[in-house]
Design an enzyme around this catalytic site. Structure first.
Site, mmCIF file in Angstrom:
data_model
loop_
_atom_site.group_PDB
_atom_site.id
_atom_site.type_symbol
_atom_site.label_atom_id
_atom_site.label_comp_id
_atom_site.label_asym_id
_atom_site.label_seq_id
_atom_site.Cartn_x
_atom_site.Cartn_y
_atom_site.Cartn_z
ATOM 1 C CB SER A 98 52.298 96.296 39.240
ATOM 2 O OG SER A 98 52.030 97.705 39.040
ATOM 3 C CG ASP A 136 49.207 97.621 32.844
ATOM 4 O OD1 ASP A 136 50.207 98.385 32.719
ATOM 5 O OD2 ASP A 136 48.935 96.910 33.961
ATOM 6 C CG HIS A 174 53.388 97.520 34.336
ATOM 7 N ND1 HIS A 174 52.131 98.076 34.614
ATOM 8 C CD2 HIS A 174 53.761 97.717 35.496
ATOM 9 C CE1 HIS A 174 51.693 97.910 35.829
ATOM 10 N NE2 HIS A 174 52.929 97.686 36.600
#
Ligand SMILES: *[C@@H]1O[C@H](CO)[C@@H](O)[C@H](O)[C@H]1NC(C)=O
Ligand SMILES: *[C@@H]1O[C@H](CO)[C@@H](O)[C@H](O)[C@H]1NC(C)=O
Ligand SMILES: *[C@@H]1O[C@H](CO)[C@@H](O)[C@H](O)[C@H]1NC(C)=O
Ligand SMILES: *[C@@H]1O[C@H](CO)[C@@H](O)[C@H](O)[C@H]1NC(C)=O
Ligand SMILES: *[C@@H]1O[C@H](CO)[C@@H](O)[C@H](O)[C@H]1NC(C)=O
Ligand SMILES: *[C@@H]1O[C@H](CO)[C@@H](O)[C@H](O)[C@H]1NC(C)=O
Length: 749
Positions: free
Chosen positions: A532, A160, A217
């Site tokens: 996600s 990620d 994220h």
């Protein structure tokens, strides 16, 4: 009509992506990046045959031998004065076999002719596909690592944007040292503890980058999968509650592969190469492309194939390109691809006009001074030029589609009204200042009020955001990518769904809350949406299953999750939207039966798809041609826990057979009976329809026959049917989805 509605949704979403880059899923091939050096070279990924290394070599010595093998291959093909080590971006030598290098097209072509070179690929660029959700899934809350000793042995690899380690979600309080099997490292990262046990970062050939997360994220997805329970977590008071991951006792290994330009395949493969050798148990990659790639061109799928060979399941996001048919990406059957559904919390705010009219908005206004009565002002446009040197202190600006947040902030305005965000309301979006995001139709109403000839000044209030109970949940998010799997119609994708809408989880203070650079807020938790966010829920559930069954294969874990999922009934796109249904981690631990598969099954599957020896070698890392000369078998032969039945057209008779085998992981003496649910016109039979097991781990085979004529029902593409094996205690459900190829092609255009 349906197509029109879909097109306008896409437009709305395209606009919203401007503001909310986390939810975007953009693909590009061989894009600019660190290779765009202007010297005519590009980054290529080269898979080579595995070089036999002497057993007595240490890992370093073996690595050095592989490096000199790569340099030798390259040295023969490079032009002029370049040296091979200068051109190599990464050597893959721990788990994969190959390298990434900067090459001109001529050099690439010469290299392709060399012995030992299996395949050469252009870089693919992947993108991140941007708490209450665990309660909603029925997973009991716990935070005591001693009570769940098995969880402590599970290591989740997060591929990620890195991690923000000082978040409370990553506290290692009470956790024992990493399990003995762990061979990973913390590189350029001094924050490892007994929670984050590994951290590496990759960019432009360097493995020494900082794993710190500036995007948010990676911090968000890691805490969703394995964050500790943190009470009083909220975004400025919004969604206040306990934020937690699925397996608070599990360990995290962080592999940062993304930069501002995306997540380059050569970096992702370097991460897989390390993660497999480091000893992770599960990999989570909330990254994707906006369309599906052939398995042999999908470099992340190749990385995941090697992970599978080493017993590691890779959980991936299905993509944010919905609601169009055929939009699902990440479709390899050795990965589990996850669609996004809503959870039972709905987040919304309102715009209240001076005439009392209230208009719903799906913006997240978590600001301290929101909710004041303000003048409405129509500046004509809210772009930088129109607003330069203007002052609208305390006003709410009518911005339409011309919303430039920094320009609006600079006028001193208290808020703005904008068109363009999805007004179907399934996901809420953050802005750098209080905003009402409304539909075009609502915007017209607001303009009519503004322009109406009343003596009173036009006023409005942008309210703060509230959370309410969403009774319609779970519903599939409209952005979530839909099937069919355009690479193999006969493998159902997405596999499963999980909450991916308005998810509160840990955030990096270095990252913008709204995705806009003009947003200066620093927050420890943020609310974002995307497949996600759904993916790490399933990663966490897979870790939960692994904590009880550490030796189950990737296919076994996938099967356990798929056959125990809870049906989601609301979606018109049915299985193409939600796969088998919503993940149910508690049931997945004891599924009763497993549809298991191993490398040989996937190789046979690829052969059935017409893979030639070159493509197969690139996938498996082995030069020996694995397929028979004639293409044989069908996608439906793969021992997959779901069944996809593509038929030519409505009203055309079809018949198909699906051989399957199940392994008993329940009590030794178990008798399972098959129950079939189908729709008029479609006959499904199972032979034999009773399986009497006499031992644990015993495998038995059966055949599912599906035949008849598909009828168009309620404007949907296909028919949802199912097979359930039950011993009275376990209900092992396989979705069977019959759909018209002709109509799915039409819907995809
Ligand atoms: C990437 O690495 C190469 C070789 O070390 C170097 O020449 C180039 O400037 C780097 N590019 C970036 C964007 O860092
Ligand atoms: C650690 O990462 C930072 C940021 O990428 C970089 O500037 C620094 O050189 C790295 N340190 C080492 C020892 O490579
Ligand atoms: C969140 O809820 C807790 C307990 O109900 C309360 O003590 C706390 O002040 C709340 N936090 C915010 C920011 O509203
Ligand atoms: C295999 O297929 C690929 C892609 O179609 C092609 O480039 C390659 O030459 C083929 N290899 C063989 C041995 O046929
Ligand atoms: C079944 O397999 C599991 C691991 O795959 C093993 O732990 C267990 O002992 C096996 N049971 C029997 C009866 O062989
Ligand atoms: C078709 O739609 C009607 C009304 O919405 C519903 O009652 C019926 O169950 C649907 N049929 C199928 C097969 O889904």
């Amino acid at each position: 009509m349906a197509t029109m509605a879909r097109s306008s949704l896409l437009l709305l979403f395209a606009l919203c992506v401007l503001f909310f880059s986390h939810a975007s899923a953009v693909y590009n091939h061989g894009a600019a990046g660190p290779d765009a050096a202007g010297d005519g070279t590009k980054v290529y990924i080269v898979f080579t045959e595995r070089q036999p290394t002497a057993a007595e070599l240490s890992e370093e010595e073996a690595g050095a031998a592989v490096e000199s093998f790569h340099h030798g291959l390259l040295g023969d093909v490079l032009d002029g004065s370049s040296s091979a080590p200068d051109r190599v971006v990464y050597h893959y030598s721990r788990s994969l076999h190959g390298f990434a290098a900067r090459l001109t097209e001529e050099e690439r072509n010469r290299l392709a002719g060399k012995d030992n070179v299996l395949s050469i690929h252009e870089r693919v660029v992947y993108r991140p596909q941007t708490t209450r959700s665990w309660n909603f899934l029925g997973l009991p809350q716990h935070n005591d690592p001693v009570k769940f000793p098995f969880e402590n042995d599970v290591i989740i690899g997060m591929v990620d944007t890195g991690i923000w380690p000082s978040s409370e979600s990553f506290s290692d309080e009470g956790l024992p040292p990493p399990p003995a099997k762990w061979k990973g490292a913390c590189v350029n990262f001094t924050h490892c503890n007994n929670k984050i046990i590994g951290a590496r970062a990759y960019y432009n050939g360097s493995r020494n980058q900082s794993p710190l997360d500036a995007e948010g994220h990676g911090t968000h997805t890691a805490s969703t999968a394995a964050g500790r329970a943190v009470a009083g977590a909220s975004l400025g008071g919004l969604a206040n509650g306990t934020a937690r991951g699925a397996v608070p006792g599990a360990r995290l290994a962080v592999y940062k592969v993304c930069n501002e330009e995306g997540c380059f395949a050569e970096d992702i493969l370097a991460a897989f190469d390390d993660a497999i050798a480091d000893g992770v148990d599960i990999l989570s990659a909330s990254l994707g492309t906006s369309r599906a790639f052939e398995y042999g061109d999908d470099l992340m799928a190749i990385g995941a194939f090697h992970a599978m060979r080493h017993g590691i399941l890779t959980s991936v996001s299905a993509g944010n390109s919905g609601p169009f048919y055929g939009s699902v990406s990440n479709v390899a059957p050795w990965t589990i691809s996850v669609a996004a559904v809503t959870s039972d919390r709905k987040i919304f705010s309102e715009l209240v006009l001076g005439n009392g009219k209230r208009i719903m908005s799906n913006s997240i206004n978590a600001f301290p001074n929101v909710g004041k009565r303000s003048f409405l002002v129509d500046p004509g446009s809210c772009d930088e030029d129109a607003l330069a040197d203007k002052k609208y202190k305390g006003a709410v600006l009518l911005c339409g589609v011309t919303y430039r947040a920094q320009a609006v902030k600079d006028t001193g305005a208290a808020g703005a009204i904008t068109i363009g965000l999805r007004s179907d309301g399934d996901a809420a979006f953050s802005f750098p200042l209080p905003t009402a995001s409304v539909s075009k139709k609502q915007y017209k109403e607001i303009l009519a009020y503004y322009n109406s000839n009343t003596t009173r000044l036009p006023m409005a209030i942008v309210t703060s955001t509230r959370a309410t109970k969403e009774t319609a949940a779970p519903a599939v998010a409209s952005f979530s990518s839909r099937g069919p799997n355009t690479v193999t119609y006969g493998v159902l994708k997405p596999d499963i769904s999980a909450p991916g809408v308005d998810i509160l989880a840990a955030w990096s203070p270095k990252a913008s809350v709204s995705g806009s650079l003009s947003d200066e807020r620093e927050v420890p938790f943020n609310i974002i949406s995307g497949t996600s966010m759904a993916c790490p829920h399933v990663t966490g559930a897979a870790a939960y299953v692994k904590s009880v069954h550490p030796h189950w294969s990737p296919a076994a874990v996938l099967s356990a999750l798929v056959t125990t999922a809870t049906r989601v009934s609301a979606a018109p796109d049915a299985e193409f939207a939600y796969g088998a249904g919503q993940v149910n981690p508690v049931r997945a631990r004891y599924p009763g039966l497993l549809y298991d598969a191993g490398e040989a099954d996937y190789v046979a599957f690829l052969c059935s798809q017409g893979y030639n020896s070159t493509q197969m070698a690139a996938m498996t890392g082995r030069a020996a041609a694995a397929c028979p000369d004639e293409v044989s078998g069908a996608a439906g032969d793969l021992n997959y826990p779901s069944i996809a039945v593509p038929v030519l057209n409505y009203g055309v008779a079809f018949a198909a057979e699906f051989p399957r085998r199940v392994t008993n992981v329940g009590p030794a003496d178990s008798v399972y009976r098959a129950t079939v649910t189908t729709v008029p016109g479609i006959k499904i039979s199972v032979v034999p329809d009773e399986l009497a097991f006499s031992a644990e781990n015993k495998t038995m085979s059966f055949t599912v026959s599906v035949s008849g004529k598909l009828r168009p029902v309620n404007g949907t593409l296909g028919a949802s049917a199912s097979l359930v094996w039950s011993d009275g205690r376990h209900h092992v459900r396989s979705p069977i989805y019959v759909f018209s190829l002709k109509h799915s092609d039409m819907m995809m255009e």
